[in-house]
Enzyme design. Structure first.
Site, PDB file in Angstrom:
ATOM      1  N   ARG A  86       0.965  -1.174  -0.044  1.00  0.00           N
ATOM      2  CA  ARG A  86      -0.047   0.157   0.194  1.00  0.00           C
ATOM      3  C   ARG A  86       0.907   1.383  -0.068  1.00  0.00           C
ATOM      4  NH1 ARG A  86      -5.154   0.565   2.383  1.00  0.00           N
ATOM      5  NH2 ARG A  86      -4.877   2.762   1.370  1.00  0.00           N
ATOM      6  N   ARG A 104      -3.892   7.087  -3.480  1.00  0.00           N
ATOM      7  CA  ARG A 104      -3.395   5.983  -2.750  1.00  0.00           C
ATOM      8  C   ARG A 104      -3.286   5.053  -3.883  1.00  0.00           C
ATOM      9  NH1 ARG A 104      -7.469   8.243   0.316  1.00  0.00           N
ATOM     10  NH2 ARG A 104      -7.172   8.358   2.689  1.00  0.00           N
ATOM     11  N   TYR A 135       3.891   5.928   2.690  1.00  0.00           N
ATOM     12  CA  TYR A 135       2.939   6.946   2.987  1.00  0.00           C
ATOM     13  C   TYR A 135       3.788   8.374   2.948  1.00  0.00           C
ATOM     14  CZ  TYR A 135      -0.455   3.764   3.894  1.00  0.00           C
ATOM     15  OH  TYR A 135      -1.159   2.668   3.494  1.00  0.00           O
ATOM     16  N   ARG A 157      -1.277   6.699   8.184  1.00  0.00           N
ATOM     17  CA  ARG A 157      -0.982   5.609   8.802  1.00  0.00           C
ATOM     18  C   ARG A 157       0.438   5.800   9.472  1.00  0.00           C
ATOM     19  NH1 ARG A 157      -2.777   0.386   7.497  1.00  0.00           N
ATOM     20  NH2 ARG A 157      -1.594  -0.010   9.225  1.00  0.00           N
ATOM     21  N   GLU A 213     -12.265   7.554  -4.496  1.00  0.00           N
ATOM     22  CA  GLU A 213     -12.382   7.298  -2.965  1.00  0.00           C
ATOM     23  C   GLU A 213     -13.686   7.852  -2.296  1.00  0.00           C
ATOM     24  OE1 GLU A 213     -10.702   6.178  -0.162  1.00  0.00           O
ATOM     25  OE2 GLU A 213      -9.086   5.532  -1.300  1.00  0.00           O
ATOM     26  N   CYS A 246      -7.898   3.079 -12.065  1.00  0.00           N
ATOM     27  CA  CYS A 246      -8.024   4.428 -11.107  1.00  0.00           C
ATOM     28  C   CYS A 246      -9.361   4.408 -10.683  1.00  0.00           C
ATOM     29  CB  CYS A 246      -7.874   5.604 -11.877  1.00  0.00           C
ATOM     30  SG  CYS A 246      -6.224   5.713 -12.368  1.00  0.00           S
ATOM     31  N   ARG A 254       2.522   4.476 -16.175  1.00  0.00           N
ATOM     32  CA  ARG A 254       2.641   4.179 -17.545  1.00  0.00           C
ATOM     33  C   ARG A 254       4.046   4.704 -18.112  1.00  0.00           C
ATOM     34  NH1 ARG A 254      -0.011  -0.128 -17.993  1.00  0.00           N
ATOM     35  NH2 ARG A 254      -2.196   0.311 -18.037  1.00  0.00           N
TER      36      ARG A 254
END
Length: 119
Positions: A6, A88, A106, A114, A76, A73, A62
């Protein structure tokens, strides 16, 4: 083994340039910190907060050589009070690393999402 990694980055503005720069930095950091090549990547899901509409985050991947990697894509959910301007990613990868050695990334303001695992 298949693992997921992540990451997130808060971009400076809703501009094509800011989105591409932020996602380039994020994807590069994920790849470097996990010693990955594009051949190790199965797929990547990118999400962006609803305030980012100027470019698809996948375009940055890409441009980094993810030509035959499936990318998608999505937006959220619009949670009141959520951190703005965040992209994210969740990458599915092939690696011999155990789960506890995967480096989640992050960056910038997204580190606040996080604090337990932010790099």
């Amino acid at each position: 083994m298949v693992r997921a990694v992540r990451g997130a980055v808060q971009v400076e503005a809703d501009t094509r340039e800011a989105i591409l720069a932020g996602v380039t930095e994020l994807v590069t950091a994920v790849m470097e910190r996990n010693a990955l090549t594009t051949d190790d990547v199965i797929s990547v899901i990118f999400t962006a907060t609803p305030d980012l509409t100027s470019e698809f985050p996948a375009l940055a991947a890409r441009k980094l050589g993810f030509h035959d990697v499936p990318l998608i894509c999505a937006s959220e959910i619009d949670v009141p009070g959520a951190l703005p301007r965040v992209v994210r990613l969740m990458a599915h990868i092939e690696t011999a690393r155990p789960r506890q050695e995967i480096q989640h990334v992050y960056l910038k303001g997204a580190a606040a999402l996080r604090v337990d695992i932010a790099q």
